[in-house]
Design a protein around this motif. Structure first.
Motif, PDB file in Angstrom:
ATOM      1  N   PHE A 156       2.848 -27.218 -10.730  1.00 49.93           N
ATOM      2  CA  PHE A 156       1.498 -26.675 -10.914  1.00 49.93           C
ATOM      3  C   PHE A 156       0.810 -27.439 -12.044  1.00 49.93           C
ATOM      4  N   THR A 157      -0.311 -28.064 -11.733  1.00 49.74           N
ATOM      5  CA  THR A 157      -0.998 -28.897 -12.716  1.00 49.74           C
ATOM      6  C   THR A 157      -2.333 -28.320 -13.173  1.00 49.74           C
ATOM      7  N   VAL A 158      -2.866 -27.318 -12.463  1.00 52.25           N
ATOM      8  CA  VAL A 158      -4.150 -26.720 -12.840  1.00 52.25           C
ATOM      9  C   VAL A 158      -3.871 -25.350 -13.453  1.00 52.25           C
ATOM     10  N   VAL A 159      -4.041 -25.249 -14.769  1.00 50.90           N
ATOM     11  CA  VAL A 159      -3.721 -24.016 -15.496  1.00 50.90           C
ATOM     12  C   VAL A 159      -4.970 -23.563 -16.245  1.00 50.90           C
ATOM     13  N   GLU A 160      -5.285 -22.284 -16.116  1.00 50.23           N
ATOM     14  CA  GLU A 160      -6.431 -21.684 -16.820  1.00 50.23           C
ATOM     15  C   GLU A 160      -5.898 -20.591 -17.727  1.00 50.23           C
ATOM     16  N   VAL A 161      -6.455 -20.499 -18.957  1.00 47.71           N
ATOM     17  CA  VAL A 161      -5.987 -19.525 -19.944  1.00 47.71           C
ATOM     18  C   VAL A 161      -7.089 -18.517 -20.227  1.00 47.71           C
ATOM     19  N   VAL A 162      -6.718 -17.249 -20.172  1.00 43.68           N
ATOM     20  CA  VAL A 162      -7.633 -16.152 -20.504  1.00 43.68           C
ATOM     21  C   VAL A 162      -7.032 -15.387 -21.675  1.00 43.68           C
ATOM     22  N   GLN A 163      -7.799 -15.253 -22.784  1.00 44.06           N
ATOM     23  CA  GLN A 163      -7.301 -14.533 -23.958  1.00 44.06           C
ATOM     24  C   GLN A 163      -7.569 -13.046 -23.826  1.00 44.06           C
ATOM     25  N   GLU A 164      -6.559 -12.271 -24.230  1.00 44.24           N
ATOM     26  CA  GLU A 164      -6.694 -10.804 -24.203  1.00 44.24           C
ATOM     27  C   GLU A 164      -6.137 -10.231 -25.498  1.00 44.24           C
ATOM     28  N   HIS A 165      -6.709  -9.077 -25.929  1.00 41.82           N
ATOM     29  CA  HIS A 165      -6.207  -8.418 -27.128  1.00 41.82           C
ATOM     30  C   HIS A 165      -4.882  -7.731 -26.813  1.00 41.82           C
ATOM     31  N   ASP A 220       0.327 -21.797  -4.495  1.00 41.17           N
ATOM     32  CA  ASP A 220      -0.187 -23.041  -3.934  1.00 41.17           C
ATOM     33  C   ASP A 220      -0.396 -24.026  -5.077  1.00 41.17           C
ATOM     34  N   ARG A 221       0.282 -25.178  -5.017  1.00 40.31           N
ATOM     35  CA  ARG A 221       0.185 -26.151  -6.099  1.00 40.31           C
ATOM     36  C   ARG A 221      -1.206 -26.743  -6.237  1.00 40.31           C
ATOM     37  N   GLU A 222      -2.057 -26.573  -5.227  1.00 42.37           N
ATOM     38  CA  GLU A 222      -3.427 -27.052  -5.307  1.00 42.37           C
ATOM     39  C   GLU A 222      -4.340 -26.038  -5.991  1.00 42.37           C
ATOM     40  N   GLU A 223      -3.863 -24.805  -6.121  1.00 44.24           N
ATOM     41  CA  GLU A 223      -4.683 -23.746  -6.694  1.00 44.24           C
ATOM     42  C   GLU A 223      -4.387 -23.571  -8.182  1.00 44.24           C
ATOM     43  N   THR A 224      -5.272 -22.815  -8.858  1.00 45.99           N
ATOM     44  CA  THR A 224      -5.151 -22.583 -10.297  1.00 45.99           C
ATOM     45  C   THR A 224      -4.175 -21.454 -10.576  1.00 45.99           C
ATOM     46  N   VAL A 225      -3.332 -21.647 -11.610  1.00 46.19           N
ATOM     47  CA  VAL A 225      -2.497 -20.573 -12.144  1.00 46.19           C
ATOM     48  C   VAL A 225      -3.166 -20.083 -13.418  1.00 46.19           C
ATOM     49  N   THR A 226      -3.430 -18.779 -13.475  1.00 47.40           N
ATOM     50  CA  THR A 226      -4.108 -18.187 -14.629  1.00 47.40           C
ATOM     51  C   THR A 226      -3.086 -17.531 -15.538  1.00 47.40           C
TER      52      THR A 226
END
Length: 601
Positions: A407-416, A437-443
């Motif tokens: 998985f190469t597309v990673v998105e980060v969401v900050q939470e308290h 799916d390796r083409e999709e984003t992992v959050t």
């Protein structure tokens, strides 16, 4: 194998270790000699490159490169390469001594030769193919297989020797398959020589042999390479299937049976016509080329699936290359003799290992034209894979685990989070264990903290101020860089976008400029009379070693080609190349290796 003969090289010692003895074989490009390893006190075989090709650096490099590749192969029936090198004008390879008799000696002695029973003949050929199999997987070929370089020991063991180290540019795995087919014909008939203008059938010489044996020999000795098994591994599968279908001999002593070896008169008589004179009448009907025993259905399907079905000579079809290494695929395309060009692209595949050919464009079975192009799609693994468990770790650790999984597309969401420290991964989408799916984003949902900025391109002071301004500490390391000016940031850990707690630390790598290359001073010419040397003090040796082994020179690079005398540093020690070398670390090979240990830095 030739009888030992005197040689002007007899008595020469290579690198003070290997004593050259009598000449026992060779051709115009190499000579093969008996030898003795004076350090291990054991007999060896020495292959020497001829004086003219040894003077050509390209040929010498190719010889040594193939020897080093063969040295890395492990197969129970393959002669082992013990070492190689260049000592002055002598370019050589050293292999283990193989006691026993060659098949040529066993089958060709006296007025009447010997032939083997079908079961014994297939067993020997299976051992030969088992030795060739790992070599073909590495893109290497034997290039000169014959009864002269298959050795039988007293216990019935089989060893394949005589791999050509030069002059194999035009050979392919199918060249070796043809030679094995000729060998099988010899084992079954006792005939050391046979015409190869048409597929051979051993039953033409020894009536009553099972049709499966005709099939094995005919397919391997087919003059058109594209109708042969593609390599030793595929041919070995067929040989083992036929071997399992044959009854075991009741009397082991009857494994070899004396029969007349056909002479020149027999070769021009009716039996020679039956063995194949190239006429349409002689060529067997296509169905005769396939087995008719219990395993016939499986073998026929395997042959057609591999693209061996007979087709008109003017129609050349692209073979199925799925599962081939890039090197083997290139060899297959070259064997078609159509001057094809090829390119590579990445492709997902559920059934093909990463790095192997997953598919081709055009597809297998497509008719090709001379000068056409083929796209080889190399597998990068399946597109849908399981998501690793990253919860509880740091955001940087999670990125590494996801990258390893593909998985190469990673998105980060900050939470308290009141429970977790800043920068801890709270959850992921998709969740751990689910198929992603390796083409999709992992959050990644990460507890709130400080986002690491991108420091690349900044200066040392600017980067330190930027991190200090957001509450992060700085650790500085220095390293040479050929692409970043001195004082600039050439690396950072963790990477930009990572989340750290407010008291977190970022390590920055500051460039010290290009790596300094130390040029070794040339040694002055020796004077006619050398002055007496002063006595050395107790620490003189250590001081000289330290001065001669500076670590400020060139570090070892696997992509660099090194010539004899080149020096590098590796693992805190200095090494000097004994001969041409590329891709072999200085710590590999020991006293037989291509590198000479010059001492610590």
């Amino acid at each position: 194998m030739e009888s030992p003969t005197p040689s002007p090289l007899s008595g020469v010692t290579l690198h003070g270790r290997v004593l050259i003895g009598a000449r026992v074989g060779g051709d115009g490009s190499v000579s093969v000699h008996e030898g003795h390893d004076t350090v291990a006190d054991q007999p060896v075989t020495v292959t020497l490159l001829g004086p003219e090709p040894a003077a050509d650096p390209a040929i010498a490099h190719a010889f040594l490169g193939r020897a080093q590749t063969f040295a890395g192969l492990t197969a129970p029936n393959l002669v082992r390469v013990l070492g190689d090198g260049q000592d002055g004008e002598h370019v050589y390879a050293v292999t283990e001594h193989t006691p026993g008799d060659t098949l040529a000696e066993v089958l060709g002695g006296g007025e009447r030769g010997l032939r083997y029973s079908p079961h014994m003949a297939l067993s020997i050929v299976a051992d030969v193919l088992a030795a060739l199999h790992p070599a073909h997987d590495e893109g290497l070929v034997h290039g000169a297989l014959s009864p002269d370089n298959v050795v039988l020991d007293d216990d019935g063991g089989v060893t394949v020797t005589g791999f050509r180290l030069v002059g194999v540019e035009e050979a392919t795995p199918r060249t070796d398959v043809h030679a094995v087919g000729m060998l099988l014909h010899t084992l079954l008939t006792g005939a050391l020589r046979a015409a190869d203008s048409a597929p051979l059938r051993p039953s033409a010489t020894v009536p009553g042999l099972p049709p499966d044996l005709d099939m094995l020999v005919a397919n391997a000795t087919e003059p058109n390479p594209r109708y042969r098994p593609r390599d030793a591994g595929q041919y070995l599968t067929l040989v083992e299937q036929v071997l399992r279908s044959l009854p075991r001999p009741q009397d082991p002593a009857a494994a070899t049976q004396p029969i007349p070896v056909a002479g020149s008169d027999a070769e021009t008589g009716p039996s020679a016509h039956r063995a194949g004179d190239g006429t349409d009448e002689d060529r067997p009907a296509p169905w005769r080329r396939f087995p008719v025993l219990a395993a016939a259905g499986v073998l026929v399907l395997a042959l057609f699936a591999a693209g061996w079905a007979l087709a008109p000579d003017e129609a050349v079809e692209l073979p199925d290359l799925a599962g081939f290494s890039p090197e083997m695929a290139e060899a297959e395309l070259a064997a078609l003799e159509l001057d094809l060009s090829f390119t590579y692209e990445d492709a997902y595949s559920d059934g093909v290992e990463p790095g192997e050919v997953a598919s081709t464009d055009p597809a297998a079975g497509t008719e090709l034209e001379a000068g056409g192009s083929v796209v080889l799609a190399l597998s990068v693994g399946p597109r849908h894979v399981g998501v690793p468990d990253v919860v509880g770790g740091t955001e940087n650790e999670a990125r590494n685990l996801l990258r390893e999984a593909g998985f190469t597309v990673v998105e980060v969401v900050q939470e308290h989070s009141a429970e977790e420290t800043p920068g801890t991964v709270l959850s992921s989408e998709p969740e751990a264990g689910e198929t992603g799916d390796r083409e999709e984003t992992v959050t990644l949902h990460v507890s709130e903290g400080v986002i690491v900025p991108d420091l690349m391109g900044m200066g040392r002071t600017e980067a330190s101020d930027a991190l200090g301004g957001i509450g992060l500490s700085v650790t500085v390391v220095e390293a040479p860089s050929g692409s970043v000016p001195e004082g600039g940031i050439s690396g950072q850990d963790p990477e930009p976008g990572a989340i750290l707690p407010e008291d977190g630390t970022v390590t920055i790598t500051v460039s010290t400029g290009p790596e300094e290359v130390v040029v070794e001073p040339e040694e002055p010419e020796e004077a006619e009379e050398e002055p007496a040397e002063p006595e050395e003090g107790p620490d003189d040796d250590a001081e000289q070693e330290s001065q001669g082994a500076s670590c400020s020179g060139e570090s070892w690079d696997p992509r660099t080609v090194y010539d004899e005398g080149d020096r590098v540093h590796f693992g805190g020690r200095v090494y000097e190349a004994r001969w041409w070398i590329q891709g072999i670390p200085p710590t590999v090979g020991g006293e037989w290796g291509a590198w000479s240990d010059q001492g610590p830095c």
